[in-house]
Scaffold this active site. Structure first.
Site, PDB file in Angstrom:
ATOM      1  N   LYS A  22       0.524  -1.148   0.572  1.00 23.06           N
ATOM      2  CA  LYS A  22      -0.097  -0.208  -0.004  1.00 23.06           C
ATOM      3  C   LYS A  22       1.499   1.619   0.055  1.00 23.06           C
ATOM      4  CE  LYS A  22      -2.392   0.739   3.677  1.00 23.06           C
ATOM      5  NZ  LYS A  22      -2.740   1.835   3.915  1.00 23.06           N
ATOM      6  N   SER A  23       1.551   1.277   1.374  1.00 27.29           N
ATOM      7  CA  SER A  23       2.529   2.778   1.047  1.00 27.29           C
ATOM      8  C   SER A  23       3.158   2.693  -0.183  1.00 27.29           C
ATOM      9  CB  SER A  23       3.904   2.110   2.292  1.00 27.29           C
ATOM     10  OG  SER A  23       3.409   2.172   3.172  1.00 27.29           O
ATOM     11  N   ARG A  27       2.569   5.979  -3.644  1.00 20.63           N
ATOM     12  CA  ARG A  27       4.308   6.582  -3.877  1.00 20.63           C
ATOM     13  C   ARG A  27       4.450   6.264  -5.543  1.00 20.63           C
ATOM     14  NH1 ARG A  27       4.198   5.797   1.484  1.00 20.63           N
ATOM     15  NH2 ARG A  27       5.103   6.505   3.129  1.00 20.63           N
ATOM     16  N   ASP A 322       1.757  -1.141  11.650  1.00 18.01           N
ATOM     17  CA  ASP A 322       0.547  -1.064  10.950  1.00 18.01           C
ATOM     18  C   ASP A 322       0.005  -2.255  11.902  1.00 18.01           C
ATOM     19  OD1 ASP A 322      -0.019   1.249  10.102  1.00 18.01           O
ATOM     20  OD2 ASP A 322       0.989   1.030   8.521  1.00 18.01           O
ATOM     21  N   LYS A 349      -4.682   6.286  14.376  1.00 18.09           N
ATOM     22  CA  LYS A 349      -4.976   5.647  13.153  1.00 18.09           C
ATOM     23  C   LYS A 349      -6.334   6.127  12.926  1.00 18.09           C
ATOM     24  CE  LYS A 349      -0.639   4.614  12.375  1.00 18.09           C
ATOM     25  NZ  LYS A 349       0.243   5.273  11.891  1.00 18.09           N
TER      26      LYS A 349
END
Ligand code: S3P
Length: 452
Positions: A22-23, A27, A322, A349
């Site tokens: 996901k991160s 990006r 996470d 969060k």
């Protein structure tokens, strides 16, 4: 509203990949969108969060040609026609959905443009702190109004303006804040530096480097010189270690299990969850096969064991923040105490994850003491089924689906559509795991010793 119904399983013997990180997908959409030329991005995560970020770039003039899709979810491979740092004004407010990463990084990106725009999100995102990015961006000259009902919260009105570089000491260890400052720095004249109080995930730095942008890391200080234009390239997003973590815990806590997850990102700023689960007694091998796109990628193999408790180290917290909900589930299944402190960030969060984890574990018979900055879990007593409310938090929904694999009776996790914000296909994978494994209730429940 969808739900998961989960029963206990006897063992897990499987090999499967998990969807893209996901991160990195956020990006990739942004950096390929800013690049000069056409990039091909593969294994993009077609989750709601990442699709919203892709949508934001499209709204600013970046063209996207879809090459492959995950049926029912969205594109996984695409050609992104970069704008060579020349974004155009979006014609409508930009929806960031549930994503703190999307909103905070985009705010950094938009702060230095010659146009205004508005960023909004869902109820959860509209309650999360944005002061952590508006402060440093404000020091750079940005004008961002937080227009939410709660002070310092979204919607954000970003009045684009020429920024100036700063050296910013982050008060919290946050990859999102670091990245917002660095992305804004790309549009400044001169060198912008973000100094982190502890290491955080370094995907922005690595991805910019792999797109030809020089980023200098000197200990905790990360610097970027403005005016550099990323050069288009092909990028393959590795599997998401945060998604893999759910299955890692499922296999690790079932003695006799074996699980292989292939092609997963093994960036050392993300793998502390594996260190912790190993420390708890599981056997994990990691094989890095390539780092071609600047990110280590490889396979992990997990052998289950009777787990025992551990203490999470202060320095590990940003690296596994996470994964704490599912680590807490592992802790409830492990003999003895697990201590999680210095993790107050969990309270801001997608939900207050200290409260939602503690409530969920207690509902299943777990013994948990809550602290302002974490919790202490005394594991080892068998869990029993319960009805768990996800509160719309994807990682809570998935963590308690995993807990249900160990509980006596049928666990119901309510409000599970939210898993699509990070792990499209989780429900299908869960169904496959349940279909392939015999019901533990037909045998003995997985047992762990009650004392370490
Ligand atoms: C992320 C950074 C982390 C993490 C989030 C994704 C990112 O938050 O919790 O899910 O992609 O930069 P922080 O900004 O608090 O480190």
């Amino acid at each position: 509203m969808s739900e998961f119904r989960v029963r206990s399983i006897r063992a897990l013997d499987a090999a499967f990949p998990v969807p893209g990180d996901k991160s990195m997908s956020h990006r990739a959409a942004m950096i390929a969108g800013l690049a000069d030329g056409i990039s091909t991005v593969r294994n993009f995560l077609p989750s709601e969060d990442c699709l919203n970020t892709l949508g934001a770039m499209k709204a600013c003039g970046v063209a996207v040609e879809v090459l492959e899709e995950m049926p029912g979810f969205g594109p996984t491979a695409m050609r992104i026609h970069g704008c060579a740092m020349q974004l155009s004004a979006p014609s409508a407010p930009i929806d960031c959905g549930n994503s703190g990463t999307g909103m905070r990084l985009l705010a950094g990106l938009f702060a230095g443009q010659s146009f205004d725009c508005e960023l909004f999100g869902d109820e959860s995102l509209s309650g999360r702190p944005m002061g952590r990015i508006t402060r440093p961006l404000g020091e750079m000259g940005a004008r961002i109004d937080c227009r939410g009902e709660k002070p310092g919260c979204a919607p954000l009105k970003v009045h684009g303006t020429k920024l100036h570089p700063i050296r910013y000491e982050l008060p919290v260890a946050s990859a999102q804040v670091k990245s917002a400052v660095l992305l804004a720095g790309m549009f400044c004249d001169g060198v912008t530096t973000a100094v982190q109080p502890a290491d955080t995930r370094d995907h922005t730095e690595r991805m910019l480097e792999s797109f030809g942008v020089k980023v200098v890391t000197e200990g905790p200080a990360i610097s970027i010189e403005g005016g550099q234009v990323p050069q288009a390239r092909d990028f393959r997003v590795p599997g998401d270690i945060s998604s893999a973590a759910f299955w890692v815990v499922a296999a690790a806590a079932l003695p006799g299990s074996r699980l292989v997850i292939r092609d997963v990102g093994l960036n050392p700023t993300r793998t502390a969850v594996l260190d912790v689960i190993e420390r708890m007694g599981a056997r994990i091998t990691r094989t890095v096969r390539s780092a071609a796109d600047g990110e280590p990628i490889g396979d992990i193999e997990i052998h289950g064991a009777a787990l025992h408790g551990t203490e999470l180290l202060r320095a590990e917290i940003p690296n596994l923040i996470d994964e704490i909900p599912v680590i807490a589930v592992a802790a409830a299944l492990a003999a003895g105490k697990t201590v999680i402190r210095n993790a107050k960030e969990l309270r801001v969060k997608e939900t207050d994850r200290i409260t939602t984890v503690v409530e969920g574990l207690r509902a299943m018979g777990g013994q948990v003491e809550e602290f302002d900055d974490g919790m202490e879990i005394t594991g080892g007593a068998p869990l029993h089924a319960a009805t768990i409310e996800s509160h719309g938090d994807h990682r809570i929904a998935m963590a308690f689906a995993i807990a249900g694999l160990f509980a006596r009776g049928e666990t119901v996790v309510r409000n599970t559509d939210c898993v699509n914000t990070s792990y499209p296909g989780f429900a299908r994978q869960l169904a496959a795991v349940l279909a392939e494994s015999k019901d533990a209730a037909a045998y003995d429940l997985p047992t762990v010793p009650v004392s370490a």
